[in-house]
Design a protein around this motif. Sequence first.
Motif, PDB file in Angstrom:
ATOM      1  N   ASP A 156       0.856  -1.173   0.000  1.00 25.52           N
ATOM      2  CA  ASP A 156       0.000   0.000   0.000  1.00 25.52           C
ATOM      3  C   ASP A 156       0.898   1.231   0.000  1.00 25.52           C
ATOM      4  O   ASP A 156       1.870   1.295   0.758  1.00 25.52           O
ATOM      5  N   ALA A 157       0.581   2.181  -0.849  1.00 25.81           N
ATOM      6  CA  ALA A 157       1.377   3.400  -0.958  1.00 25.81           C
ATOM      7  C   ALA A 157       0.443   4.549  -1.302  1.00 25.81           C
ATOM      8  O   ALA A 157      -0.764   4.353  -1.509  1.00 25.81           O
ATOM      9  N   GLU A 158       1.003   5.734  -1.379  1.00 21.60           N
ATOM     10  CA  GLU A 158       0.228   6.895  -1.795  1.00 21.60           C
ATOM     11  C   GLU A 158       1.150   7.877  -2.508  1.00 21.60           C
ATOM     12  O   GLU A 158       2.343   7.939  -2.236  1.00 21.60           O
ATOM     13  N   ILE A 159       0.552   8.590  -3.448  1.00 18.19           N
ATOM     14  CA  ILE A 159       1.230   9.714  -4.080  1.00 18.19           C
ATOM     15  C   ILE A 159       0.741  10.953  -3.346  1.00 18.19           C
ATOM     16  O   ILE A 159      -0.463  11.172  -3.235  1.00 18.19           O
ATOM     17  N   VAL A 160       1.677  11.759  -2.849  1.00 19.16           N
ATOM     18  CA  VAL A 160       1.333  12.968  -2.106  1.00 19.16           C
ATOM     19  C   VAL A 160       1.872  14.168  -2.879  1.00 19.16           C
ATOM     20  O   VAL A 160       3.055  14.225  -3.196  1.00 19.16           O
ATOM     21  N   VAL A 161       0.991  15.110  -3.189  1.00 22.47           N
ATOM     22  CA  VAL A 161       1.356  16.352  -3.877  1.00 22.47           C
ATOM     23  C   VAL A 161       1.166  17.493  -2.896  1.00 22.47           C
ATOM     24  O   VAL A 161       0.112  17.602  -2.260  1.00 22.47           O
ATOM     25  N   ARG A 162       2.212  18.341  -2.787  1.00 23.98           N
ATOM     26  CA  ARG A 162       2.108  19.529  -1.931  1.00 23.98           C
ATOM     27  C   ARG A 162       2.677  20.717  -2.690  1.00 23.98           C
ATOM     28  O   ARG A 162       3.789  20.659  -3.208  1.00 23.98           O
ATOM     29  N   THR A 163       1.894  21.766  -2.763  1.00 23.44           N
ATOM     30  CA  THR A 163       2.348  23.029  -3.329  1.00 23.44           C
ATOM     31  C   THR A 163       1.727  24.140  -2.484  1.00 23.44           C
ATOM     32  O   THR A 163       0.785  23.885  -1.728  1.00 23.44           O
ATOM     33  N   PRO A 164       2.204  25.367  -2.618  1.00 23.98           N
ATOM     34  CA  PRO A 164       1.548  26.462  -1.912  1.00 23.98           C
ATOM     35  C   PRO A 164       0.089  26.657  -2.369  1.00 23.98           C
ATOM     36  O   PRO A 164      -0.720  27.224  -1.641  1.00 23.98           O
ATOM     37  N   PHE A 165      -0.255  26.161  -3.552  1.00 25.39           N
ATOM     38  CA  PHE A 165      -1.589  26.362  -4.106  1.00 25.39           C
ATOM     39  C   PHE A 165      -2.526  25.183  -3.872  1.00 25.39           C
ATOM     40  O   PHE A 165      -3.690  25.358  -3.529  1.00 25.39           O
ATOM     41  N   VAL A 166      -2.034  23.955  -4.081  1.00 27.78           N
ATOM     42  CA  VAL A 166      -2.888  22.772  -3.989  1.00 27.78           C
ATOM     43  C   VAL A 166      -2.118  21.632  -3.331  1.00 27.78           C
ATOM     44  O   VAL A 166      -0.910  21.511  -3.492  1.00 27.78           O
ATOM     45  N   SER A 167      -2.839  20.834  -2.568  1.00 32.41           N
ATOM     46  CA  SER A 167      -2.264  19.646  -1.944  1.00 32.41           C
ATOM     47  C   SER A 167      -3.263  18.516  -2.059  1.00 32.41           C
ATOM     48  O   SER A 167      -4.473  18.738  -2.076  1.00 32.41           O
ATOM     49  N   GLY A 168      -2.744  17.307  -2.159  1.00 31.11           N
ATOM     50  CA  GLY A 168      -3.637  16.158  -2.227  1.00 31.11           C
ATOM     51  C   GLY A 168      -2.852  14.864  -2.174  1.00 31.11           C
ATOM     52  O   GLY A 168      -1.629  14.843  -2.215  1.00 31.11           O
ATOM     53  N   ARG A 169      -3.611  13.786  -2.096  1.00 33.49           N
ATOM     54  CA  ARG A 169      -2.999  12.456  -2.059  1.00 33.49           C
ATOM     55  C   ARG A 169      -3.934  11.474  -2.727  1.00 33.49           C
ATOM     56  O   ARG A 169      -5.155  11.680  -2.748  1.00 33.49           O
ATOM     57  N   VAL A 170      -3.338  10.427  -3.266  1.00 39.26           N
ATOM     58  CA  VAL A 170      -4.125   9.394  -3.915  1.00 39.26           C
ATOM     59  C   VAL A 170      -3.482   8.044  -3.599  1.00 39.26           C
ATOM     60  O   VAL A 170      -2.252   7.920  -3.549  1.00 39.26           O
ATOM     61  N   TYR A 171      -4.328   7.050  -3.352  1.00 40.19           N
ATOM     62  CA  TYR A 171      -3.872   5.697  -3.034  1.00 40.19           C
ATOM     63  C   TYR A 171      -3.175   5.085  -4.248  1.00 40.19           C
ATOM     64  O   TYR A 171      -3.557   5.313  -5.398  1.00 40.19           O
ATOM     65  N   LEU A 172      -2.171   4.269  -3.975  1.00 42.29           N
ATOM     66  CA  LEU A 172      -1.398   3.611  -5.019  1.00 42.29           C
ATOM     67  C   LEU A 172      -1.035   2.212  -4.538  1.00 42.29           C
ATOM     68  O   LEU A 172      -0.517   2.052  -3.432  1.00 42.29           O
ATOM     69  N   ALA A 173      -1.323   1.200  -5.344  1.00 45.75           N
ATOM     70  CA  ALA A 173      -0.886  -0.171  -5.058  1.00 45.75           C
ATOM     71  C   ALA A 173       0.416  -0.411  -5.804  1.00 45.75           C
ATOM     72  O   ALA A 173       0.510  -0.145  -7.006  1.00 45.75           O
ATOM     73  N   LEU A 174       1.426  -0.871  -5.091  1.00 46.29           N
ATOM     74  CA  LEU A 174       2.720  -1.162  -5.717  1.00 46.29           C
ATOM     75  C   LEU A 174       2.991  -2.662  -5.651  1.00 46.29           C
ATOM     76  O   LEU A 174       2.640  -3.319  -4.673  1.00 46.29           O
ATOM     77  N   TYR A 175       3.610  -3.176  -6.691  1.00 51.26           N
ATOM     78  CA  TYR A 175       4.062  -4.566  -6.703  1.00 51.26           C
ATOM     79  C   TYR A 175       5.400  -4.585  -7.426  1.00 51.26           C
ATOM     80  O   TYR A 175       5.866  -3.554  -7.933  1.00 51.26           O
ATOM     81  N   VAL A 176       6.058  -5.717  -7.454  1.00 49.12           N
ATOM     82  CA  VAL A 176       7.433  -5.803  -7.937  1.00 49.12           C
ATOM     83  C   VAL A 176       7.588  -5.231  -9.342  1.00 49.12           C
ATOM     84  O   VAL A 176       8.514  -4.457  -9.605  1.00 49.12           O
ATOM     85  N   ALA A 177       6.687  -5.565 -10.260  1.00 49.80           N
ATOM     86  CA  ALA A 177       6.827  -5.075 -11.639  1.00 49.80           C
ATOM     87  C   ALA A 177       6.764  -3.547 -11.709  1.00 49.80           C
ATOM     88  O   ALA A 177       7.478  -2.926 -12.505  1.00 49.80           O
ATOM     89  N   LYS A 178       5.931  -2.930 -10.876  1.00 50.37           N
ATOM     90  CA  LYS A 178       5.866  -1.456 -10.858  1.00 50.37           C
ATOM     91  C   LYS A 178       7.162  -0.862 -10.324  1.00 50.37           C
ATOM     92  O   LYS A 178       7.639   0.145 -10.821  1.00 50.37           O
ATOM     93  N   LEU A 179       7.733  -1.497  -9.302  1.00 49.18           N
ATOM     94  CA  LEU A 179       9.004  -1.023  -8.763  1.00 49.18           C
ATOM     95  C   LEU A 179      10.107  -1.156  -9.817  1.00 49.18           C
ATOM     96  O   LEU A 179      10.907  -0.241 -10.015  1.00 49.18           O
ATOM     97  N   GLU A 180      10.134  -2.291 -10.498  1.00 54.30           N
ATOM     98  CA  GLU A 180      11.140  -2.493 -11.547  1.00 54.30           C
ATOM     99  C   GLU A 180      10.963  -1.488 -12.684  1.00 54.30           C
ATOM    100  O   GLU A 180      11.941  -0.976 -13.226  1.00 54.30           O
ATOM    101  N   SER A 181       9.717  -1.165 -13.016  1.00 54.72           N
ATOM    102  CA  SER A 181       9.484  -0.203 -14.097  1.00 54.72           C
ATOM    103  C   SER A 181       9.922   1.207 -13.689  1.00 54.72           C
ATOM    104  O   SER A 181      10.283   2.017 -14.549  1.00 54.72           O
ATOM    105  N   TRP A 182       9.923   1.509 -12.381  1.00 52.32           N
ATOM    106  CA  TRP A 182      10.449   2.799 -11.926  1.00 52.32           C
ATOM    107  C   TRP A 182      11.961   2.847 -12.183  1.00 52.32           C
ATOM    108  O   TRP A 182      12.502   3.879 -12.572  1.00 52.32           O
ATOM    109  N   GLY A 183      12.643   1.729 -12.005  1.00 56.47           N
ATOM    110  CA  GLY A 183      14.073   1.663 -12.317  1.00 56.47           C
ATOM    111  C   GLY A 183      14.341   1.926 -13.787  1.00 56.47           C
ATOM    112  O   GLY A 183      15.266   2.667 -14.150  1.00 56.47           O
ATOM    113  N   VAL A 184      13.518   1.365 -14.659  1.00 54.37           N
ATOM    114  CA  VAL A 184      13.637   1.608 -16.105  1.00 54.37           C
ATOM    115  C   VAL A 184      13.378   3.086 -16.402  1.00 54.37           C
ATOM    116  O   VAL A 184      14.085   3.710 -17.191  1.00 54.37           O
ATOM    117  N   ALA A 185      12.384   3.649 -15.746  1.00 59.06           N
ATOM    118  CA  ALA A 185      12.065   5.070 -15.945  1.00 59.06           C
ATOM    119  C   ALA A 185      13.242   5.954 -15.517  1.00 59.06           C
ATOM    120  O   ALA A 185      13.569   6.927 -16.210  1.00 59.06           O
TER     121      ALA A 185
END
Length: 142
Positions: free
Chosen positions: A36-65
């Motif tokens: 279980d993870a979340e993406i958190v955005v913070r700026t002086p104008f807008v802030s928010g968060r959204v749930y994110l499910a991570l698994y091995v292939a997504k982690l590996e694809s971040w390495g490629v990115a």
Amino acid sequence: MGDTVPRELISLADDEGNSVTVRIQGLSPTWSAGLDAEIVVRTPFVSGRVYLALYVAKLESWGVALNRLDGGEDVAWMEMNRGPSLSVHLTGERDCPEVVVEDESMSMVTVRVPLVPPDDWIEDHRRRLDQVMTHWVPMLSS
């Protein structure tokens, strides 16, 4: 890093108060192969968060990115999956890097966050990914 559990897979921030973070909350209680993870955005104008499910292939694809970013390419991470996506544009709409977080499947909101990360940010994120993989992946079932 010591005994600290690696929680931040992505942490991009600048001196203007803009940041985008992918924070791991822990093992998913409903899915033994996921985190279980979340993406958190913070700026002086807008802030928010959204749930994110991570698994091995997504982690590996971040390495490629990260490799593509290091080669000077823009990337879209998790673009074709259900759930939110995160893109990094090395030269965004304001002639500086920007991170775009899209949540088309739930809120239908897109947020563009211009920010100038430190010079060593790609290497820092490779270290973060390695720490996350070393700590969390052995706990996941295939």
